[in-house]
Structure formats: C-alpha cells, structure tokens
Motif scaffolding. Structure first.
Motif, PDB file in Angstrom:
ATOM      1  N   GLU A 361       0.859  -1.016  -0.024  1.00 10.98           N
ATOM      2  CA  GLU A 361      -0.005   0.005  -0.019  1.00 10.98           C
ATOM      3  C   GLU A 361       0.902   1.214   0.118  1.00 10.98           C
ATOM      4  O   GLU A 361       0.580   2.235  -0.717  1.00 10.98           O
ATOM      5  N   ASP A 362       1.996   1.266   0.878  1.00  9.87           N
ATOM      6  CA  ASP A 362       3.128   2.267   0.952  1.00  9.87           C
ATOM      7  C   ASP A 362       3.429   2.560  -0.557  1.00  9.87           C
ATOM      8  O   ASP A 362       3.823   3.700  -0.837  1.00  9.87           O
ATOM      9  N   ASN A 363       3.617   1.558  -1.208  1.00  5.67           N
ATOM     10  CA  ASN A 363       4.118   1.808  -2.612  1.00  5.67           C
ATOM     11  C   ASN A 363       3.151   2.105  -3.718  1.00  5.67           C
ATOM     12  O   ASN A 363       3.250   1.950  -5.168  1.00  5.67           O
ATOM     13  N   ALA A 364       1.866   2.124  -3.348  1.00  7.18           N
ATOM     14  CA  ALA A 364       0.683   2.308  -4.380  1.00  7.18           C
ATOM     15  C   ALA A 364       0.433   1.262  -5.250  1.00  7.18           C
ATOM     16  O   ALA A 364      -0.255   1.478  -6.225  1.00  7.18           O
ATOM     17  N   GLN A 365       0.722  -0.226  -4.595  1.00  3.87           N
ATOM     18  CA  GLN A 365       0.393  -1.109  -5.288  1.00  3.87           C
ATOM     19  C   GLN A 365      -0.877  -1.878  -4.765  1.00  3.87           C
ATOM     20  O   GLN A 365      -0.745  -2.850  -3.798  1.00  3.87           O
ATOM     21  N   ASP A 367      -3.936  -3.313  -5.609  1.00  6.19           N
ATOM     22  CA  ASP A 367      -4.479  -4.723  -5.941  1.00  6.19           C
ATOM     23  C   ASP A 367      -3.544  -5.817  -5.161  1.00  6.19           C
ATOM     24  O   ASP A 367      -4.069  -6.472  -4.423  1.00  6.19           O
ATOM     25  N   LYS A 368      -2.130  -5.425  -5.135  1.00  4.24           N
ATOM     26  CA  LYS A 368      -1.341  -6.441  -4.489  1.00  4.24           C
ATOM     27  C   LYS A 368      -1.499  -6.061  -2.960  1.00  4.24           C
ATOM     28  O   LYS A 368      -1.590  -7.432  -2.452  1.00  4.24           O
ATOM     29  N   ALA A 369      -1.676  -5.163  -2.496  1.00  6.94           N
ATOM     30  CA  ALA A 369      -1.677  -4.958  -1.002  1.00  6.94           C
ATOM     31  C   ALA A 369      -3.201  -5.524  -0.668  1.00  6.94           C
ATOM     32  O   ALA A 369      -3.095  -6.137   0.281  1.00  6.94           O
ATOM     33  N   PHE A 370      -4.037  -5.318  -1.407  1.00  9.24           N
ATOM     34  CA  PHE A 370      -5.473  -5.813  -1.081  1.00  9.24           C
ATOM     35  C   PHE A 370      -5.503  -7.255  -0.914  1.00  9.24           C
ATOM     36  O   PHE A 370      -5.932  -8.026  -0.139  1.00  9.24           O
ATOM     37  N   ALA A 371      -4.862  -7.840  -1.789  1.00 13.94           N
ATOM     38  CA  ALA A 371      -4.662  -9.337  -1.766  1.00 13.94           C
ATOM     39  C   ALA A 371      -4.004  -9.886  -0.740  1.00 13.94           C
ATOM     40  O   ALA A 371      -4.585 -10.988  -0.169  1.00 13.94           O
ATOM     41  N   TYR A 372      -3.048  -9.199  -0.137  1.00 14.73           N
ATOM     42  CA  TYR A 372      -2.356  -9.876   0.865  1.00 14.73           C
ATOM     43  C   TYR A 372      -3.282  -9.432   2.305  1.00 14.73           C
ATOM     44  O   TYR A 372      -3.340 -10.142   3.142  1.00 14.73           O
ATOM     45  N   TYR A 373      -4.022  -8.228   2.312  1.00 14.12           N
ATOM     46  CA  TYR A 373      -4.658  -7.949   3.574  1.00 14.12           C
ATOM     47  C   TYR A 373      -5.915  -8.988   3.303  1.00 14.12           C
ATOM     48  O   TYR A 373      -6.400  -9.487   4.730  1.00 14.12           O
ATOM     49  N   GLN A 635      -8.647   6.931   2.404  1.00 12.09           N
ATOM     50  CA  GLN A 635      -7.594   5.863   2.365  1.00 12.09           C
ATOM     51  C   GLN A 635      -8.164   4.751   1.622  1.00 12.09           C
ATOM     52  O   GLN A 635      -7.451   4.052   0.872  1.00 12.09           O
ATOM     53  N   TRP A 636      -9.471   4.501   1.779  1.00 10.85           N
ATOM     54  CA  TRP A 636     -10.164   3.266   1.209  1.00 10.85           C
ATOM     55  C   TRP A 636     -10.413   3.383  -0.215  1.00 10.85           C
ATOM     56  O   TRP A 636     -10.657   2.546  -0.949  1.00 10.85           O
ATOM     57  N   LYS A 637     -10.488   4.643  -0.673  1.00 10.01           N
ATOM     58  CA  LYS A 637     -10.828   4.876  -2.139  1.00 10.01           C
ATOM     59  C   LYS A 637      -9.744   4.278  -3.021  1.00 10.01           C
ATOM     60  O   LYS A 637     -10.339   3.708  -4.140  1.00 10.01           O
ATOM     61  N   PRO A 638      -8.673   4.208  -3.110  1.00 11.72           N
ATOM     62  CA  PRO A 638      -7.727   3.371  -4.201  1.00 11.72           C
ATOM     63  C   PRO A 638      -8.169   1.980  -4.140  1.00 11.72           C
ATOM     64  O   PRO A 638      -7.913   1.324  -5.025  1.00 11.72           O
ATOM     65  N   PHE A 639      -8.874   1.403  -3.153  1.00 17.45           N
ATOM     66  CA  PHE A 639      -9.124   0.096  -2.950  1.00 17.45           C
ATOM     67  C   PHE A 639     -10.579  -0.194  -3.306  1.00 17.45           C
ATOM     68  O   PHE A 639     -11.309  -1.324  -2.981  1.00 17.45           O
TER      69      PHE A 639
END
Length: 653
Positions: A361-365, A367-373, A635-639
């Motif tokens: 998420e800090d790297n603005a990635q 989809d990848k961040a959400f997959a791990y969350y 912060q939820w909006k990119p997701f």
C-alpha cells in the motif's frame, strides 16, 4: 441431522476403523458428506476420511481430503498429524517432520506427534529441541488420561466437550491442580475471564509452589488488564526464582502494562545481553520503546528480531504497525518469500500478510496490497469462532435492557473522575485521548479492561447481563463504581480526571452510567468506509474479532451506530459525539467543545497535543505524536473496487 445423530455416526466410523473395516467406514463417511454440516462437523468428517484413505493406501485421496480440511481449518492440529502420517506413508520424511511440528504447535496435547519429533531431534542431534520434546512428553504422560483427553478436545476447539470432561473429573478429584488450570484455560478460550481468574487464584492459594499455576494466573490477570496485580504475582515468583528467564520477561510485560517502562526496558536489555538470539524478546522490547516514544530504537529492536528469525511474522508486522516505517524492496521480497513458504507457521504467515499489505500500500500497489490484506484476514478469521449474528444480538440486548426510566434516579458512585472515550477501533480515539491528556487536569491511561471485567462478573447470574443491571441495589451499584475507581488508580498520575480509552465500552454505556453517573462519555466517530477499512487492515493483538471480514465489520458498524442512537435517546446530553473529520478541519473549535463538555478550562497545550510526552500503546502512537494531518482521509478509495462487500454491508453506494 441432530448433534446426537452425528456423534453416533462418528463413533460408528471410529469403531469400524479400529476393527479394520475400512469399506464400512467409507460407507458411513459417504452417508455424511452430502449432509448440511457445521464447520466443526465437516472438519471431523474430512479428518476421518483422510485417515480411512491412508489406511486403504489411497494416499492421493488422503492428501486431497487433508488439503480441504486444512483450507477449512488451518489451525487443526490433528489434521497436520494426519498429514504427517501420509507423508511418512509415501516416504517423504522432510515434509512429515514439518507437519508433525505444526501438529504440536496447534495441539500441544498430541503425544504421538511429540514422540515422532523426539526421534527426529535425536537423529539431528539437536539437544535443545530434544530436551524440550522430552519435557513435553513427560508432562503429557504425567496427566490423568481424562485431563489429557480434555486438553486434546480444547485444542481442537471442542470447548463444551472439554469442559464437560474436566468438570466430571473435578467432581471426583476436587482441587486437582491440572484440572483447575485446564478448566481456567477453557474459560479463557470462552472469554469467561472472571471464572478463569477465580479458578487460578484458588489454584495458586492451594498450590503456592506450582509455577505453572502462578504463570497461568499472571497471564489471566494481564489478559484482564489487571497489570498491577500481575506485577505483584511476577515479583513474588521472581523472589523464588531470581534467575528465571520466563519470570523476568513476564514481569517486564506486566510492567509495560502499568506504564513502568524504564524498569521493563532494563529487564529486556538484561535478558538480551545474556542471550541476544531471542527474537520474541526483541519485539517485546520494541513495543516498550514504541510506547515510550523512542521510535527509532523500537524499529531497531524489531529489525534485530527479523535478523535472528527471518520467518518471525510479529517482527515484520510490528515494523508495519509503527505506521511510519517504509519497507525496503529487499525486505518486501524477503517477506513475500516467507509468506509463500509452506513450512511457515500459520500465525507468522498471518502477521506477514498484514505487513505485506501495508508495504505494498505504501508503494501504491493497491491490488497487490489488498490481496495480502484479504489473505491475512481470511486466515485470521479461520482461527476464530466468531458469529456476527450473536454480536448483533448482544448489542440489541443492551437496547432492550435499558430505557430512559432506568437513569431517572441517580445511583452508583458519584465520582466524576472518568472520561470514557468509546467507539470503533481506528476511529480517532487515540487523537482525542492525546488532546485531553495534554490538559493539566487530565491523566491519560490506556485501554483499560475494568468495565469489561465488571460486565463479565455480572454475566453468570440467574438473570443474565445486561438484564440484571436494573435490579442491582443502590449499594451494589455504588460498590461496583468504587471498585472501578479503585482498580484504575494504579494507572493515574494524580490529576482530578482520567481517560479510559477502551473502545468496546460503547456496548456497556448503560452499566457505566448506572455505576458512575457522573462519568463523561465521548463517542469517537469516523467516516464509516475509512473507519471500517482501517480496521480491516489492522491485525489486533486481541479481541476485535469482527474486523477480519468486510461483511462482519460493516454489520458491526451498523450495530454500533444503532446502539449509540439508543444511548443518545435514553441518555440525552450525557454523550458527546466527536467526528474525526471535524477535528481535522477545525482543531481549535473541536478542542474547545470537548473541554467544555468535560467541564475543563481551555489550555493551549491541548492544541499542541503532539508535544505531550506520555505512554501510548495503541497503533496510532506515532501518528498522534505529529501535528494534525489529513492523509488518513479517504484511504479506502484506491481500494474501492475491492470493497463491494463492505459497501453493501454499510449500504453505502
């Protein structure tokens, strides 16, 4: 199928297996598979299916059954033991060893797995591991068979059956220490903390030299937030065994609980000087340093833990949980490798998934961040027995139990000392606490467990809590209020008022106002999408089980809003709602409003809250040590594309 019918069928399968009647066992299992079973029943059928396939030398089918079982229940100890036997059957000793280790991790009562591990450790000439396994085997063999069986049931989360076996044993052998400790542990698992505390306190009194009982008692005190008492127990234990590593570190943990950080940090440093290769102690030291505000030293401690144990998930998550730490590409690669390692422990994997979510998420990635969350939350939720429906019913019960008439007569302890900040986690309560704690007449404390403990103590009467509160006498209400004031005194520094920031206390506002009618209550609110998604990204140390599913957390937020509307209706003018976004937009105006509600004069220090030096143990500790900033908004909006379940639950479009 009734529970009794299911258990009858399971017994028939087990008897067929014992007699070697494998085709009969398969037939019984086939009868059960199409039925609508609960998760525990399905897991039991899959386990018996795997055993039957293995004994029939149908190893491929056995592995498939185990894969399904462990995807359903990734913490199922007997499932890993069966997986190990399957690996042994096909000659895969390395994977068998890994599976036996996982079996004992999730179910330490599996004596067969311990014996297998002992042979493995002996072959590898690992003296330390060999001694540990030998000690565990000796301990398990020393237990009365019913108690060993009850431990097995408890670790497999069959709590009702484990409790029944334990109570039957205690009826015949009253005050047996192992049975008392086990019954207390079952109580802890079922969150009946007051019963667990009573059992362990009694056990320690009866058996003052039983170190395991003393440790368990100290642990339950810490779980209940009774850190002053936990400190006393630890000091008594240490006086008997001054060189004990376990007791030293448990004392340090309790000292952090009461805010005596310098002594705790000294203890951790002393332990690490003797033996630096203790990653868990490095993380504990990091937590103490972080609470004190020494973030750079805390980060260094967490990184030391990673250096000693590359698969130690809590160390990675602790770095992420500073909220200001940025993972390097090298560290992200290392974490990704660990997360995909089949041999890694489930708890470590959960922690690493949450840390990777924050890192990407800090790297603005996103989809990848959400997959791990998502993966971290799904794994965590699979280890819990949480039912959002039961939680909704519990919150509805509060509305049914308290009406406006219940508060017309002033009862309870008249002390004006407490200011309760309630709401959902990640709603901005730490910021409100820091603002108020910057006032000269207010002590900041921490998330105190005392109201939850009082509520728990009222839960086992003929009329259950909360319906029994209205029937309590004026004397009882006053005593409970005085008990709360007395219990929380150890966390105060002498100011007239103090803050209790346990967010879950919103459930118990009726109880609070009955026993402490002059207490102030502040409801911390935040935009529901921001609040819920922030909770979904957070791996909590304990509790907050609703947060590991987008649907659950959305429904919980709705139930919270509904209950708060009820409290405002029956307690008009007694609760101040503070919207987080309003504080960010108009700090001075909201600070003056909060102080006026608490009957406090305005002080400039409350505007410069970030300069206030105090112990903060929540995830927002570093954020509130900075001036107001708005980067947390939206912060939820990119997701958003991944949050349909949350939006549906909240009815937000």
């Amino acid at each position: 199928m009734t529970t009794e019918d299911f258990q009858h069928q399971v017994r028939a399968i087990k008897q067929a297996l014992q007699r070697g009647q494998l085709s009969t066992a398969k037939s019984y299992i086939q009868d059960l598979l199409p039925l609508s079973l609960n998760e525990q029943q399905e897991a039991e059928v899959l386990y018996l299916s795997a055993v039957t396939y293995r004994l029939s030398n149908q190893h491929s089918d056995a592995f498939k059954a185990i894969d399904t079982l462990l995807s359903l229940r990734p913490d199922y100890g007997r499932g890993y033991q069966e997986l190990a036997y399957c690996h042994e059957a096909v000659g895969d000793q390395q994977n068998a060893a890994s599976a036996f280790f996982k079996a004992t991790h999730f179910n330490p009562a599996l004596i067969s797995s311990w014996k297998k591990l002992l042979l493995i450790y002996q072959n590898h000439r690992d003296a330390t591991a060999e001694q540990m396994a030998s000690n565990q085997i000796a301990h398990l063999q020393s237990l009365p068979p019913p108690i060993l069986g009850a431990y097995d049931l408890m670790y497999e989360k069959q709590f009702a059956a484990a409790e029944q076996v334990c109570r039957q044993f205690l009826a015949k052998q009253k005050h047996h220490p192992e049975a008392m400790m086990l019954l207390a542990e079952i109580g802890m698992q079922l969150k009946v903390y007051s019963d667990a505390e009573f059992l362990l306190e009694s056990c320690v009194e009866l058996y003052p030299d039983n170190e395991r009982a003393a440790l368990a008692y100290q642990n339950v005190l810490s779980k209940l937030g009774k850190f002053p008492e936990a400190v006393n127990v630890a000091r008594q234990r240490l006086s008997k065994s001054p060189d004990s590593f376990v007791i030293k570190t448990s004392l340090a943990h309790a000292l952090v609980g009461v805010g005596q950080l310098d002594e705790a940090i000294d203890i951790y440093h002393g332990v690490l000087e003797q033996t630096p290769d203790r990653p868990k102690v490095w993380v504990s030291l990091g937590h103490a340093l972080k609470a004190k505000g020494d973030t750079a030293d805390a980060v260094n401690a967490y990184e030391k833990a990673v250096g000693f144990a590359r698969d130690y998930g809590d160390a990675y998550w602790s770095l992420a949980n500073t909220k200001t730490y940025k993972f390097s590409d090298k560290m992200l690669k290392q974490m990704t490798e660990q997360a995909s390692n089949d041999a890694i422990n489930l708890d470590d994997k959960i922690h690493i998934c949450f840390a990777l979510g924050k890192g990407f998420e800090d790297n603005a990635q996103y989809d990848k961040a959400f997959a791990y969350y998502q993966q971290g939350n799904a794994l965590k939720r699979s280890t819990l027995q949480f039912d959002i429906g039961k939680t909704e019913q519990a919150l509805d019960a509060q509305q049914q139990a308290f009406s406006q008439d219940d508060f017309k007569k002033t009862q309870g302890c008249q002390a004006p000392d407490p200011i309760f900040i309630v709401g959902l986690p990640r709603a901005g309560s730490t910021l409100l606490e820091q603002i108020l704690a910057s006032h000269s007449n207010v002590d900041g404390t921490m998330e105190l467990h005392d109201i939850l403990g009082i509520a728990s103590s009222l839960s086992h009467q003929s009329t259950p809590y909360p319906f029994n509160v209205s029937a309590l006498s004026e004397e009882t209400l006053a005593k409970l209020g005085e008990q709360y004031i007395q219990q929380t005194r150890a966390y105060r520094q002498g100011a007239p008022l103090f803050i209790d920031k346990m967010p879950n206390n919103f459930i118990h506002i009726g109880l609070i106002k009955k026993i402490l009618p002059n207490a102030k209550i502040i409801d911390a609110r935040r935009n529901p999408m921001d609040c819920c998604f922030s909770g979904f990204k957070q791996l909590f140390g304990e509790g907050q089980e609703f947060s590991y599913s987008l649907d659950d957390i959305g429904r919980y937020y709705n139930a919270y809003e509904k209950l708060m509307a009820h409290w405002h209706n029956v307690l008009p003018d007694d609760i101040l709602t503070v919207q987080h976004e309003d504080v960010l937009e108009d700090l001075e105006g909201q600070v003056k409003r909060i102080l006026a509600f608490c009957g406090l004069e305005f002080e400039e220090a409350c505007l410069a809250f970030h300069k206030t030096k105090r112990i903060i143990k929540t995830p927002s500790s570093e954020q509130v040590r900075q001036p107001i900033y708005k980067t947390g908004m939206g912060q939820w909006k990119p997701f958003e594309s991944n949050l349909e379940a949350l939006k549906d639950a909240l009815k937000t479009q």
